[in-house]
Design a protein around this motif. Structure first.
Motif, PDB file in Angstrom:
ATOM      1  N   UNK A   1      28.903  34.140  18.258  1.00 47.83           N
ATOM      2  CA  UNK A   1      29.185  35.473  17.729  1.00 47.83           C
ATOM      3  C   UNK A   1      30.094  36.245  18.687  1.00 47.83           C
ATOM      4  N   UNK A   2      29.874  36.083  19.984  1.00 45.67           N
ATOM      5  CA  UNK A   2      30.737  36.743  20.963  1.00 45.67           C
ATOM      6  C   UNK A   2      32.160  36.227  20.842  1.00 45.67           C
ATOM      7  N   UNK A   3      32.324  34.945  20.595  1.00 46.38           N
ATOM      8  CA  UNK A   3      33.666  34.396  20.406  1.00 46.38           C
ATOM      9  C   UNK A   3      34.338  35.024  19.188  1.00 46.38           C
TER      10      UNK A   3
ATOM     11  N   UNK B   1      19.326  50.784   8.814  1.00 48.02           N
ATOM     12  CA  UNK B   1      19.539  49.353   9.086  1.00 48.02           C
ATOM     13  C   UNK B   1      20.142  49.103  10.465  1.00 48.02           C
ATOM     14  N   UNK B   2      21.061  49.947  10.886  1.00 50.50           N
ATOM     15  CA  UNK B   2      21.707  49.748  12.183  1.00 50.50           C
ATOM     16  C   UNK B   2      20.701  49.736  13.325  1.00 50.50           C
ATOM     17  N   UNK B   3      19.595  50.425  13.142  1.00 44.87           N
ATOM     18  CA  UNK B   3      18.556  50.457  14.174  1.00 44.87           C
ATOM     19  C   UNK B   3      17.888  49.100  14.373  1.00 44.87           C
ATOM     20  N   UNK B   4      18.080  48.181  13.437  1.00 47.93           N
ATOM     21  CA  UNK B   4      17.483  46.849  13.539  1.00 47.93           C
ATOM     22  C   UNK B   4      18.311  45.895  14.391  1.00 47.93           C
ATOM     23  N   UNK B   5      19.525  46.271  14.743  1.00 49.47           N
ATOM     24  CA  UNK B   5      20.428  45.379  15.483  1.00 49.47           C
ATOM     25  C   UNK B   5      19.766  44.817  16.745  1.00 49.47           C
ATOM     26  N   UNK B   6      19.183  45.633  17.623  1.00 49.36           N
ATOM     27  CA  UNK B   6      18.574  45.062  18.835  1.00 49.36           C
ATOM     28  C   UNK B   6      17.456  44.056  18.539  1.00 49.36           C
ATOM     29  N   UNK B   7      16.643  44.330  17.544  1.00 47.54           N
ATOM     30  CA  UNK B   7      15.545  43.408  17.203  1.00 47.54           C
ATOM     31  C   UNK B   7      16.074  42.098  16.636  1.00 47.54           C
ATOM     32  N   UNK B   8      17.127  42.158  15.834  1.00 44.90           N
ATOM     33  CA  UNK B   8      17.705  40.929  15.279  1.00 44.90           C
ATOM     34  C   UNK B   8      18.324  40.109  16.412  1.00 44.90           C
ATOM     35  N   UNK B   9      19.011  40.758  17.330  1.00 40.79           N
ATOM     36  CA  UNK B   9      19.571  40.040  18.474  1.00 40.79           C
ATOM     37  C   UNK B   9      18.467  39.431  19.334  1.00 40.79           C
ATOM     38  N   UNK B  10      17.384  40.147  19.524  1.00 41.22           N
ATOM     39  CA  UNK B  10      16.244  39.629  20.291  1.00 41.22           C
ATOM     40  C   UNK B  10      15.653  38.401  19.600  1.00 41.22           C
ATOM     41  N   UNK B  11      15.575  38.435  18.268  1.00 40.44           N
ATOM     42  CA  UNK B  11      15.079  37.282  17.510  1.00 40.44           C
ATOM     43  C   UNK B  11      15.965  36.061  17.786  1.00 40.44           C
ATOM     44  N   UNK B  12      17.265  36.249  17.809  1.00 37.22           N
ATOM     45  CA  UNK B  12      18.187  35.152  18.108  1.00 37.22           C
ATOM     46  C   UNK B  12      17.954  34.639  19.528  1.00 37.22           C
ATOM     47  N   UNK B  13      17.778  35.544  20.474  1.00 34.95           N
ATOM     48  CA  UNK B  13      17.506  35.154  21.860  1.00 34.95           C
ATOM     49  C   UNK B  13      16.216  34.338  21.965  1.00 34.95           C
ATOM     50  N   UNK B  14      15.205  34.738  21.217  1.00 33.52           N
ATOM     51  CA  UNK B  14      13.895  34.086  21.294  1.00 33.52           C
ATOM     52  C   UNK B  14      13.844  32.749  20.563  1.00 33.52           C
ATOM     53  N   UNK B  15      14.861  32.450  19.785  1.00 33.27           N
ATOM     54  CA  UNK B  15      14.915  31.205  19.011  1.00 33.27           C
ATOM     55  C   UNK B  15      16.233  30.483  19.271  1.00 33.27           C
TER      56      UNK B  15
ATOM     57  N   UNK C   1      28.604  46.180  21.798  1.00 29.12           N
ATOM     58  CA  UNK C   1      27.939  46.304  23.097  1.00 29.12           C
ATOM     59  C   UNK C   1      26.540  45.711  23.066  1.00 29.12           C
ATOM     60  N   UNK C   2      25.854  45.866  21.944  1.00 33.50           N
ATOM     61  CA  UNK C   2      24.522  45.264  21.817  1.00 33.50           C
ATOM     62  C   UNK C   2      24.613  43.746  21.898  1.00 33.50           C
ATOM     63  N   UNK C   3      25.617  43.171  21.257  1.00 29.45           N
ATOM     64  CA  UNK C   3      25.813  41.727  21.313  1.00 29.45           C
ATOM     65  C   UNK C   3      26.147  41.284  22.735  1.00 29.45           C
TER      66      UNK C   3
END
Length: 136
Positions: A94-96, A38-52, A77-79
């Motif tokens: 999320x950064x806050x 599951x941890x490997x999905x972190x970059x893709x989930x963050x990218x989804x947030x960026x794209x939307x 760091x990914x965030x």
């Protein structure tokens, strides 16, 4: 039944932020969380947030809950990278939360990212939110 992220991530990619429900997004995140990798999905989930950037993805929502389970496991760091690449209202928020949950040099590093967002984000709403988080 073994679930791998390669089977679940396409569901996230196909998720329609205009017509999809938060319940559906919860189901996708639950399936991702059940994956051994599951941890490997972190970059893709963050990218989804960026794209939307303007989609209602919940507050905090299933994506945030999914991501924050990896606090202290590389998520930070990914965030920060995601926010630096493409700040959105959600990833700045999320950064806050990350800033509020850290101390010392780590906290200073994430505040510097937020300061750059407050000064340079192309979206004025994101700049304003970042400035509010910084107490300006």
């Amino acid at each position: 039944m073994i679930v791998v992220i390669a089977e679940v991530l396409p569901q996230l990619d196909r998720f329609d932020t205009d017509s999809g429900s938060l319940e559906e997004l919860h189901e996708i995140c639950d399936r991702l969380s059940a994956c051994d990798d599951a941890r490997d999905a972190v970059p893709r989930v963050l990218k989804f947030i960026e794209q939307n950037p303007h989609a209602d993805l919940g507050c905090p929502g299933p994506l945030v809950h999914f991501l924050e389970q990896f606090f202290r496991s590389g998520y930070e760091e990914a965030l920060a990278s995601s926010v630096e690449q493409r700040p959105t209202l959600l990833n700045a928020w999320m950064l806050n939360r990350l800033i509020n949950g850290t101390e010392g040099n780590e906290k200073r590093r994430y505040r510097l990212v937020m300061e750059r967002v407050a000064a340079h984000a192309s979206d004025s709403e994101v700049r304003k939110l970042a400035a509010e988080f910084l107490g300006r």
